[in-house]
Design an enzyme around this catalytic site. Structure first.
Site, PDB file in Angstrom:
ATOM      1  N   GLY A  28       0.804  -1.212   0.000  1.00 34.56           N
ATOM      2  CA  GLY A  28       0.000   0.000   0.000  1.00 34.56           C
ATOM      3  C   GLY A  28       0.836   1.261   0.000  1.00 34.56           C
ATOM      4  CG  PHE A  29       0.141   6.141   0.455  1.00 33.90           C
ATOM      5  CD1 PHE A  29       1.097   6.777  -0.326  1.00 33.90           C
ATOM      6  CD2 PHE A  29      -0.402   6.832   1.533  1.00 33.90           C
ATOM      7  CE1 PHE A  29       1.510   8.071  -0.033  1.00 33.90           C
ATOM      8  CE2 PHE A  29      -0.001   8.120   1.826  1.00 33.90           C
ATOM      9  CZ  PHE A  29       0.965   8.735   1.047  1.00 33.90           C
ATOM     10  CB  ILE A  30       1.817   3.917   4.732  1.00 37.44           C
ATOM     11  CG1 ILE A  30       0.969   5.193   4.794  1.00 37.44           C
ATOM     12  CG2 ILE A  30       2.837   3.902   5.871  1.00 37.44           C
ATOM     13  CD1 ILE A  30       0.097   5.308   6.039  1.00 37.44           C
ATOM     14  CG  LEU A  60       2.091  -0.784   7.547  1.00 42.40           C
ATOM     15  CD1 LEU A  60       2.901  -0.442   6.299  1.00 42.40           C
ATOM     16  CD2 LEU A  60       1.828   0.464   8.353  1.00 42.40           C
ATOM     17  CB  ALA A  61      -2.648  -5.944   6.728  1.00 43.54           C
ATOM     18  CE1 TYR A  91      -8.994   2.562   9.290  1.00 40.10           C
ATOM     19  CE2 TYR A  91      -9.086   4.812  10.111  1.00 40.10           C
ATOM     20  CZ  TYR A  91      -8.372   3.759   9.570  1.00 40.10           C
ATOM     21  OH  TYR A  91      -7.035   3.901   9.316  1.00 40.10           O
TER      22      TYR A  91
END
Length: 371
Positions: free
Chosen positions: A12-14, A79-80, A182
């Site tokens: 991903g992005f990060i 990070l997932a 979230y």
């Protein structure tokens, strides 16, 4: 110290930036990522993921795949996660399964494959409203707003006597106020990390990320970071969509600064067992940011659309007290915001993006999640 590091969600992005930073520091990297279509499109390997990183395409909830991915691993960056406040309010099972169950699966497999340390990505969303000060000078950590009072929209929280509250930087000691699924998910990920690590001899660190921006964000994902959403709209000649009156204040931190924070949190002894805010320490209004990005992209003629409505689960003001991370991690954001915007704008103008923001807004409105 060179290690073999597993990065969940590392495509991903990060994750791609953390991968690059850890590789620069001499580590070997294995990435586990399901390559969700909403984020990555239909790709076998995302552009921008360093070719030196091993990629394992699997879901974090697949226990056998996670166990295999942990073989020979010294430490983990977790990070997932499904990301997005608005979508979490109607895709409840999907978010809770990926974020909470996925984290549970990871730590169950870590029982049999223990590592030195796990660093988990949390979010500023767990705070709900940020920290405020009342007119008497008292700090208020339980600020709430009614949005509508006596038929009028009241965007800013007030005290019990109806007096205005002033937002101040939010510190880690502020108690969570979980305003979305979230946010709840991210808090569960935090607590799971700290609860499960110590009994099995694993060190734990959690980083509460504020608004991360930079090149590489998923421009066609309408539930990603606000700057990527604005960039997608501007790239397609559309007005950035700003909810409420646009004066809500946030802290924007560059992805390269965030990657440094993860890399340092993975090794510094002082970080063990701690939870840190990671932000720039500067706050800006959302309208101010939308206009600045338009200027950086040469779209000065496209003014933001001020929607005048709030999304359920959104908060008014929350920005970062960075003092604990500075003290324990030596972390200070280095990226100048205007320079970071210019870099983002340059990258965006080389991309194509499907503008799905109006569709996402319609989804929220159809479910009564916009007031």
């Amino acid at each position: 110290m060179s290690e073999h590091v597993l990065i969940t969600g590392g495509a991903g992005f990060i994750g791609r930036e953390v991968t690059a930073e850890l590789l620069r520091r001499g580590n070997r990297i294995r990435v586990l990522d399901c390559l969700l279509e909403q984020v990555h499109g239909n790709v076998e390997r995302p552009e921008g993921l360093d070719p030196a990183a091993e990629l394992v395409r699997a879901d974090i909830r697949d226990g056998d795949a996670v166990a295999r991915a942990l073989e020979g691993i010294d430490s983990v960056v977790h990070l997932a996660a499904e990301v997005g406040v608005g979508q979490s309010m109607y895709e409840v099972e999907r978010y809770t399964s990926a974020n909470d169950v996925g984290t549970a699966v990871l730590f169950e497999r870590l029982i049999d494959h223990p590592v030195r340390r796990v660093v988990t990505a949390s979010s500023m969303s767990i705070y709900g409203e940020g920290l405020y000060r009342d007119v008497d000078g008292n700090l208020v950590e339980s600020a709430e707003r009614g949005i509508v009072r006596d038929g009028q929209k009241i965007w800013n929280p007030l005290d019990e006597r109806g007096r205005p509250l002033t937002p101040v930087p939010t510190s880690e000691w502020k108690r969570p106020s979980l305003a979305s699924i979230y946010a709840l998910n991210k808090y569960v990920q935090e607590r799971t990390t700290h609860i499960m690590a110590a009994p099995y001899g694993i060190e734990s660190v959690c980083l509460r990320l504020f608004n991360v921006y930079g090149p590489g964000q998923a421009l066609s994902n309408p539930y990603t970071g606000v700057l990527a959403i604005f960039a997608s709209r501007l790239l397609n000649g559309q007005q950035p969509m700003v909810f409420e009156d646009g004066e809500q204040r946030r802290d924007f931190v560059h992805v390269k600064d965030v990657a440094r924070a993860f890399a340092d949190a993975l090794v510094l002894p002082e970080a063990s067992g701690q939870t840190f805010n990671i932000g720039s320490g500067e706050d800006r209004s959302v309208t101010e940011v939308a206009r600045a990005l338009a200027r950086a992209m040469g779209k000065n003629d496209i003014a933001p659309e001020i929607v005048g409505k709030a999304r359920i689960g959104d908060i008014r003001h929350c920005f970062c007290d960075t003092s604990l991370a500075a003290d324990k991690l030596g972390f200070r954001a280095r990226q100048d915001f205007d320079e970071g915007l210019a870099e983002l704008a340059s990258w965006v103008q080389q991309q194509t993006a499907e503008d799905r923001v109006s569709h996402a807004r319609a989804e929220l409105e159809a479910r009564g999640l916009v007031a």
